[in-house]
Design a protein around this motif. Structure first.
Motif, PDB file in Angstrom:
ATOM      1  N   GLN A 195     -11.332   9.165   1.006  1.00 48.89           N
ATOM      2  CA  GLN A 195     -10.760   8.189   1.926  1.00 48.89           C
ATOM      3  C   GLN A 195     -11.180   8.492   3.360  1.00 48.89           C
ATOM      4  O   GLN A 195     -11.429   7.574   4.148  1.00 48.89           O
ATOM      5  CB  GLN A 195      -9.233   8.173   1.821  1.00 48.89           C
ATOM      6  CG  GLN A 195      -8.582   7.113   2.716  1.00 48.89           C
ATOM      7  CD  GLN A 195      -7.085   7.035   2.543  1.00 48.89           C
ATOM      8  OE1 GLN A 195      -6.555   7.378   1.480  1.00 48.89           O
ATOM      9  NE2 GLN A 195      -6.378   6.591   3.565  1.00 48.89           N
ATOM     10  N   PHE A 209       0.848  -1.190   0.000  1.00 50.02           N
ATOM     11  CA  PHE A 209       0.000   0.000   0.000  1.00 50.02           C
ATOM     12  C   PHE A 209       0.884   1.239   0.000  1.00 50.02           C
ATOM     13  O   PHE A 209       1.906   1.278   0.687  1.00 50.02           O
ATOM     14  CB  PHE A 209      -0.915  -0.007   1.221  1.00 50.02           C
ATOM     15  CG  PHE A 209      -1.776  -1.234   1.306  1.00 50.02           C
ATOM     16  CD1 PHE A 209      -3.104  -1.192   0.925  1.00 50.02           C
ATOM     17  CD2 PHE A 209      -1.251  -2.445   1.739  1.00 50.02           C
ATOM     18  CE1 PHE A 209      -3.897  -2.326   0.977  1.00 50.02           C
ATOM     19  CE2 PHE A 209      -2.031  -3.587   1.795  1.00 50.02           C
ATOM     20  CZ  PHE A 209      -3.361  -3.532   1.417  1.00 50.02           C
ATOM     21  N   ASP A 246       1.029   5.676   0.038  1.00 53.48           N
ATOM     22  CA  ASP A 246       0.475   7.024   0.063  1.00 53.48           C
ATOM     23  C   ASP A 246       1.618   8.013  -0.079  1.00 53.48           C
ATOM     24  O   ASP A 246       2.740   7.748   0.375  1.00 53.48           O
ATOM     25  CB  ASP A 246      -0.293   7.300   1.356  1.00 53.48           C
ATOM     26  CG  ASP A 246      -1.045   8.620   1.282  1.00 53.48           C
ATOM     27  OD1 ASP A 246      -2.153   8.630   0.716  1.00 53.48           O
ATOM     28  OD2 ASP A 246      -0.512   9.660   1.749  1.00 53.48           O
ATOM     29  N   ASP A 249      -1.883   8.195   6.441  1.00 47.14           N
ATOM     30  CA  ASP A 249      -2.828   7.885   5.367  1.00 47.14           C
ATOM     31  C   ASP A 249      -2.623   6.472   4.837  1.00 47.14           C
ATOM     32  O   ASP A 249      -3.591   5.777   4.480  1.00 47.14           O
ATOM     33  CB  ASP A 249      -2.687   8.902   4.229  1.00 47.14           C
ATOM     34  CG  ASP A 249      -3.293  10.257   4.578  1.00 47.14           C
ATOM     35  OD1 ASP A 249      -3.859  10.385   5.677  1.00 47.14           O
ATOM     36  OD2 ASP A 249      -3.189  11.186   3.758  1.00 47.14           O
ATOM     37  N   ALA A 250      -1.367   6.012   4.778  1.00 38.96           N
ATOM     38  CA  ALA A 250      -1.106   4.637   4.348  1.00 38.96           C
ATOM     39  C   ALA A 250      -1.644   3.642   5.368  1.00 38.96           C
ATOM     40  O   ALA A 250      -2.176   2.584   5.005  1.00 38.96           O
ATOM     41  CB  ALA A 250       0.397   4.432   4.131  1.00 38.96           C
ATOM     42  N   SER A 310     -13.000   5.934   5.994  1.00 36.56           N
ATOM     43  CA  SER A 310     -12.474   5.682   7.341  1.00 36.56           C
ATOM     44  C   SER A 310     -13.547   5.935   8.387  1.00 36.56           C
ATOM     45  O   SER A 310     -13.714   5.136   9.325  1.00 36.56           O
ATOM     46  CB  SER A 310     -11.264   6.588   7.605  1.00 36.56           C
ATOM     47  OG  SER A 310     -10.196   6.266   6.751  1.00 36.56           O
ATOM     48  N   TYR A 344     -13.602   0.103  -3.203  1.00 31.74           N
ATOM     49  CA  TYR A 344     -14.421   0.394  -2.024  1.00 31.74           C
ATOM     50  C   TYR A 344     -15.839   0.773  -2.431  1.00 31.74           C
ATOM     51  O   TYR A 344     -16.814   0.295  -1.819  1.00 31.74           O
ATOM     52  CB  TYR A 344     -13.790   1.534  -1.221  1.00 31.74           C
ATOM     53  CG  TYR A 344     -14.660   2.065  -0.108  1.00 31.74           C
ATOM     54  CD1 TYR A 344     -14.738   1.411   1.119  1.00 31.74           C
ATOM     55  CD2 TYR A 344     -15.415   3.219  -0.289  1.00 31.74           C
ATOM     56  CE1 TYR A 344     -15.546   1.900   2.141  1.00 31.74           C
ATOM     57  CE2 TYR A 344     -16.227   3.718   0.720  1.00 31.74           C
ATOM     58  CZ  TYR A 344     -16.286   3.056   1.935  1.00 31.74           C
ATOM     59  OH  TYR A 344     -17.089   3.545   2.943  1.00 31.74           O
ATOM     60  N   LEU A 390      -5.355   3.537   4.848  1.00 34.96           N
ATOM     61  CA  LEU A 390      -5.612   2.811   3.611  1.00 34.96           C
ATOM     62  C   LEU A 390      -5.553   1.302   3.841  1.00 34.96           C
ATOM     63  O   LEU A 390      -6.423   0.541   3.384  1.00 34.96           O
ATOM     64  CB  LEU A 390      -4.561   3.224   2.578  1.00 34.96           C
ATOM     65  CG  LEU A 390      -4.653   2.671   1.163  1.00 34.96           C
ATOM     66  CD1 LEU A 390      -5.771   3.357   0.407  1.00 34.96           C
ATOM     67  CD2 LEU A 390      -3.328   2.856   0.437  1.00 34.96           C
ATOM     68  N   THR A 391      -4.548   0.873   4.579  1.00 35.62           N
ATOM     69  CA  THR A 391      -4.377  -0.551   4.864  1.00 35.62           C
ATOM     70  C   THR A 391      -5.520  -1.080   5.719  1.00 35.62           C
ATOM     71  O   THR A 391      -6.042  -2.183   5.486  1.00 35.62           O
ATOM     72  CB  THR A 391      -3.028  -0.787   5.576  1.00 35.62           C
ATOM     73  OG1 THR A 391      -1.993  -0.114   4.854  1.00 35.62           O
ATOM     74  CG2 THR A 391      -2.705  -2.265   5.637  1.00 35.62           C
ATOM     75  N   ALA A 443      -3.518   2.044  -3.787  1.00 33.72           N
ATOM     76  CA  ALA A 443      -3.556   3.445  -3.388  1.00 33.72           C
ATOM     77  C   ALA A 443      -4.978   3.957  -3.559  1.00 33.72           C
ATOM     78  O   ALA A 443      -5.774   3.381  -4.300  1.00 33.72           O
ATOM     79  CB  ALA A 443      -2.580   4.278  -4.217  1.00 33.72           C
ATOM     80  N   TRP A 444      -5.290   5.039  -2.866  1.00 30.15           N
ATOM     81  CA  TRP A 444      -6.622   5.646  -2.983  1.00 30.15           C
ATOM     82  C   TRP A 444      -6.592   6.618  -4.160  1.00 30.15           C
ATOM     83  O   TRP A 444      -5.745   7.498  -4.207  1.00 30.15           O
ATOM     84  CB  TRP A 444      -6.992   6.371  -1.696  1.00 30.15           C
ATOM     85  CG  TRP A 444      -8.462   6.675  -1.599  1.00 30.15           C
ATOM     86  CD1 TRP A 444      -9.103   7.811  -1.986  1.00 30.15           C
ATOM     87  CD2 TRP A 444      -9.484   5.808  -1.088  1.00 30.15           C
ATOM     88  NE1 TRP A 444     -10.452   7.721  -1.761  1.00 30.15           N
ATOM     89  CE2 TRP A 444     -10.715   6.482  -1.203  1.00 30.15           C
ATOM     90  CE3 TRP A 444      -9.465   4.514  -0.547  1.00 30.15           C
ATOM     91  CZ2 TRP A 444     -11.921   5.928  -0.778  1.00 30.15           C
ATOM     92  CZ3 TRP A 444     -10.666   3.950  -0.139  1.00 30.15           C
ATOM     93  CH2 TRP A 444     -11.875   4.656  -0.250  1.00 30.15           C
ATOM     94  N   LEU A 478      -7.986   1.566  -4.731  1.00 29.06           N
ATOM     95  CA  LEU A 478      -8.863   1.104  -3.658  1.00 29.06           C
ATOM     96  C   LEU A 478     -10.138   1.934  -3.573  1.00 29.06           C
ATOM     97  O   LEU A 478     -11.163   1.435  -3.113  1.00 29.06           O
ATOM     98  CB  LEU A 478      -8.119   1.151  -2.314  1.00 29.06           C
ATOM     99  CG  LEU A 478      -8.850   0.499  -1.135  1.00 29.06           C
ATOM    100  CD1 LEU A 478      -9.136  -0.973  -1.414  1.00 29.06           C
ATOM    101  CD2 LEU A 478      -8.056   0.643   0.157  1.00 29.06           C
TER     102      LEU A 478
END
Length: 204
Positions: free
Chosen positions: A162, A27, A29, A181-182, A166, A149, A185-186, A115-116, A145
């Motif tokens: 993102q 992943f 960011d 942020d990573a 969350s 999502y 994301l994970t 990645a987003w 992602l």
């Protein structure tokens, strides 16, 4: 066909895909020198999912670094500095992106990179940074992602923030630094291994 994909997680297809990515992908960011092109990557974090037990997974940092500004003019746009809080002083002793790129690619190791908003964000940021430095853009297999999502939740649209994902999943949102942020994301991908909850189930 696309509409049907956006409105139903057909037989858990996207949850299955999330489980596969959890096992094999990394992943990423990044934070950049600006919001308007051309931009330069000044902060980058790579994580993976570490399986702590059969039913517990957690993010693990594989790489995390700032990069000194090398593009001309060597300036950061004020809006970006306000967003991520990275200052010139923080970048003074940071390594050069071009020098670190082989190490980054070695860590990725040919795996898919999640990645987003991957194509419009991370892929573009890496490309513009390489263009600024006059080096070849690396070949990376990106997975967006954000799109997955939206399909997992059957939102009927291909885009979402993102931070909203969350909040919906009860995950601590990132603070616009690559590491946090990573991590977020994970965590989102970890939750996506199961069927998407309804808004009522999460009290949304």
């Amino acid at each position: 066909k696309q509409e049907s994909l956006l409105n139903v997680d057909a037989c858990g297809f996207y949850s299955k895909l999330a489980r596969e990515l959890a096992d094999d992908a990394v992943f990423m960011d990044t934070e950049t020198s600006g919001l308007k092109p051309p931009v330069f990557v000044v902060d980058l974090c790579i994580t993976r999912i570490r399986r702590q037990s059969d039913d517990h997974m957690a993010p693990e940092i594989l790489y995390n670094s700032l990069f000194k500004l090398e593009r001309k003019p060597r300036e950061m746009q004020p809006d970006a500095m306000t967003l991520h809080g990275i200052t010139y002083a923080m970048l003074e002793r940071a390594p050069a992106f071009a020098e670190e790129l082989p190490r980054i690619l070695n860590i990725i190791g040919g795996r898919q990179v999640v990645a987003w908003n991957a194509i419009s964000a991370e892929q573009r940021f890496i490309r513009e940074t390489c263009q600024c430095l006059g080096i070849e853009e690396p070949s990376i297999q990106w997975v967006d992602l954000m799109v997955l999502y939206c399909k997992w939740r059957a939102l009927g649209k291909p885009r979402a923030k993102q931070s909203e994902a969350s909040e919906f999943l009860g995950i601590m949102p990132g603070n616009h630094r690559a590491e946090s942020d990573a991590y977020a994301l994970t965590e989102i991908l970890i939750r996506m291994r199961d069927p998407a909850p309804s808004e009522a189930e999460v009290g949304f």
